[in-house]
Motif scaffolding. Structure first.
Motif, PDB file in Angstrom:
ATOM      1  N   SER A  81       2.334  -5.227  -6.554  1.00  0.00           N
ATOM      2  CA  SER A  81       3.594  -5.178  -5.804  1.00  0.00           C
ATOM      3  C   SER A  81       4.115  -3.750  -5.737  1.00  0.00           C
ATOM      4  N   GLU A  82       4.692  -3.414  -4.615  1.00  0.00           N
ATOM      5  CA  GLU A  82       5.241  -2.068  -4.432  1.00  0.00           C
ATOM      6  C   GLU A  82       6.463  -1.801  -5.305  1.00  0.00           C
ATOM      7  N   LYS A  83       7.017  -2.853  -5.912  1.00  0.00           N
ATOM      8  CA  LYS A  83       8.225  -2.698  -6.730  1.00  0.00           C
ATOM      9  C   LYS A  83       7.913  -2.367  -8.190  1.00  0.00           C
ATOM     10  N   VAL A  89      -1.435  -1.932  -2.456  1.00  0.00           N
ATOM     11  CA  VAL A  89      -0.011  -2.188  -2.659  1.00  0.00           C
ATOM     12  C   VAL A  89       0.513  -3.067  -1.520  1.00  0.00           C
ATOM     13  N   ASN A 142       3.923  -5.783  -0.083  1.00  0.00           N
ATOM     14  CA  ASN A 142       5.325  -6.167  -0.265  1.00  0.00           C
ATOM     15  C   ASN A 142       5.406  -7.650  -0.594  1.00  0.00           C
ATOM     16  N   THR A 151       1.231  -2.339   2.336  1.00  0.00           N
ATOM     17  CA  THR A 151       2.136  -1.216   2.596  1.00  0.00           C
ATOM     18  C   THR A 151       1.525   0.127   2.217  1.00  0.00           C
ATOM     19  N   SER A 174       6.307   2.983  -5.342  1.00  0.00           N
ATOM     20  CA  SER A 174       6.708   3.303  -3.975  1.00  0.00           C
ATOM     21  C   SER A 174       6.752   4.803  -3.736  1.00  0.00           C
ATOM     22  N   PHE A 204       2.226   5.703  -3.672  1.00  0.00           N
ATOM     23  CA  PHE A 204       1.142   5.212  -2.813  1.00  0.00           C
ATOM     24  C   PHE A 204       1.173   5.852  -1.428  1.00  0.00           C
ATOM     25  N   PRO A 253       1.109   5.345   2.368  1.00  0.00           N
ATOM     26  CA  PRO A 253       1.367   4.270   3.345  1.00  0.00           C
ATOM     27  C   PRO A 253       0.482   4.357   4.591  1.00  0.00           C
TER      28      PRO A 253
END
Length: 450
Positions: free
Chosen positions: A151-153, A176, A178, A184, A202, A205, A207
């Protein structure tokens, strides 16, 4: 002990073929199991006469049976299935994972496929169903599911914990996503290791990392992965949802299979023919193209028949005809091979085809001048006829030029007609060079020698 794996395999094959009993084969395989590379077990089965295969198969360790069953060719696998009982097949299929089931799904009986799918767990069955949404020519059908999706979080510290579990081969990135499963970005593991534990992913990575569409053509995807310099590329659907990855290993397998198919097609062989296919099957596969060749041969013979009177009066022309046909055929095949390979690699376009044609014509002109002088000189020494030497020299030169033209243009025409140039190009080219060569040679002979 030989260091070369190929030499080891050859020795094992020779020993098995000369073995007189199953016990003797078992003794041979006891040492072979320790010396052969894992991917050679499928090659071993394929290289053996059909009456030896079951005795060898039963000596394979369980893990090798599983790998060899997936790796071997379709015809060999089909023959092995006929030798094994249903219970033995079921036991083998129950060990396969989803990638392996997908790979052989089109090549095993439906009852065995249903059992193999039944043995998958729920998550793998979902992946199998996902693969079936795409045709076998689409990259989405052949995904690798041994990846790490995060997860990006998350923070870096959480992502690093995943490394402790070990990574699958060809893993250099984390994918990664969302909360909706949309890709993402991609996070390089090297960058992850160098980052502070409290940093958010975030911020790390990439994008804009390259990705491929699941509906994309398989061969194009293989080229993209190989040219990317990456160990794998992520695959997404039309809505950018992450589905899996396509590894460089699979990419090279795809390219190898396409090359093998082209070689078989060029020789008029069925893609499912193996070394020890049944006589009837091999004869059927090859007989079709022998028939096509027969038609073209009669066509060439008909043109020769138009010059029957000339041949009756000048026997030397009949003696020298194979030289003209052979030189044109070889020269044309050389050009055809270069062009077909260029088409397969996507190197030939409408713009550079004209340049290629000019280049090939220059090559043939140079070779034509050299070899027409050589052949003309030999003909003069043989038959003591200056005119006959001139006739064959001109025929050789003209035939090499038409061979170059045909070698470039025939694949282009067949490609536009959606016909594989490797499949029928050689037959058409040989017919053209034979007919043109004979007409020029015998035509000049009629004008100058009679």
């Amino acid at each position: 002990m030989l260091e070369n794996f190929t030499d080891k395999l050859s020795l094992v094959i020779d020993d098995i073929i000369t073995a007189e009993s199953a016990n003797e084969i078992a003794t041979i395989m006891q040492s072979a199991n320790d010396t052969l590379a894992p991917d050679q077990f499928a090659l071993l089965i394929e290289a053996l006469p059909q009456n030896k295969r079951l005795d060898v198969w039963t000596t394979f360790p369980t893990a090798m049976q599983r790998a060899a069953f997936v790796d071997m060719g379709q015809a060999t696998r089909g023959h092995l299935i006929t030798l094994l009982s249903d219970d033995e097949c079921f036991d083998l299929l129950s060990q396969l994972d989803v990638d392996e089931v997908i790979e052989i799904a089109e090549e095993i009986p439906s009852r065995l496929l249903k059992y193999a799918i039944k043995c998958l767990d729920d998550s793998q069955r979902k992946l199998y169903q996902q693969a079936q949404q795409f045709s076998t020519d689409a990259v989405g059908h052949w995904l690798d599911y041994n990846y790490v999706r995060i997860s990006e979080k998350l923070k870096v510290s959480s992502a690093k914990l995943l490394l402790e579990k070990g990574l699958a081969p060809y893993t250099e990135d984390f994918y990664v996503v969302n909360k909706d499963g949309v890709l993402t970005g991609i996070l390089a593991i090297n960058r992850l290791l160098q980052s502070d534990n409290d940093t958010r992913l975030s911020a790390l990575f990439c994008p804009e990392a390259p990705r491929l569409k699941a509906s994309g053509e398989l061969s194009a995807a293989a080229d993209a992965v190989i040219l990317s310099g990456k160990m794998s590329l992520p695959i997404v659907d039309e809505n950018e949802h992450f589905l899996g990855r396509f590894t460089v290993a699979t990419a090279y397998e795809v390219k190898q299979e396409l090359q093998t198919e082209q070689i078989n097609n060029a020789a008029g062989l069925s893609t499912d023919e193996e070394l020890f296919s049944s006589v009837s099957s091999s004869a059927k596969n090859r007989g079709i193209w022998l028939g096509v060749n027969l038609v073209t041969a009669f066509l060439a013979s008909w043109f020769i028949g138009l010059f029957e009177a000339t041949l009756q009066q000048v026997v030397a022309l009949a003696v020298l005809m194979p030289v003209v046909a052979s030189m044109g055929g070889v020269s044309g095949s050389q050009t055809l091979t270069v062009i077909v390979r260029g088409l397969a690699l996507g190197q030939i376009t409408e713009q550079n085809r004209k340049v290629l044609l000019h280049k090939e014509l220059k090559v043939s002109a140079l070779n034509g001048v050299i070899w027409s002088l050589v052949i003309g000189s030999i003909t003069f020494l043989w038959f003591d006829s200056l005119v006959l030497s001139l006739v064959i020299a001109m025929a050789i030169l003209f035939n090499l030029l038409i061979a170059a033209t045909s070698g470039v243009m025939i694949p282009a025409l067949l490609n536009k007609l959606n016909i594989d140039p490797a499949l029928s190009g050689a037959v058409i080219l040989t017919t053209i060079t034979d007919i043109f060569g004979f007409v020029v040679f015998l035509g000049l002979g009629s004008l100058l020698l009679l």
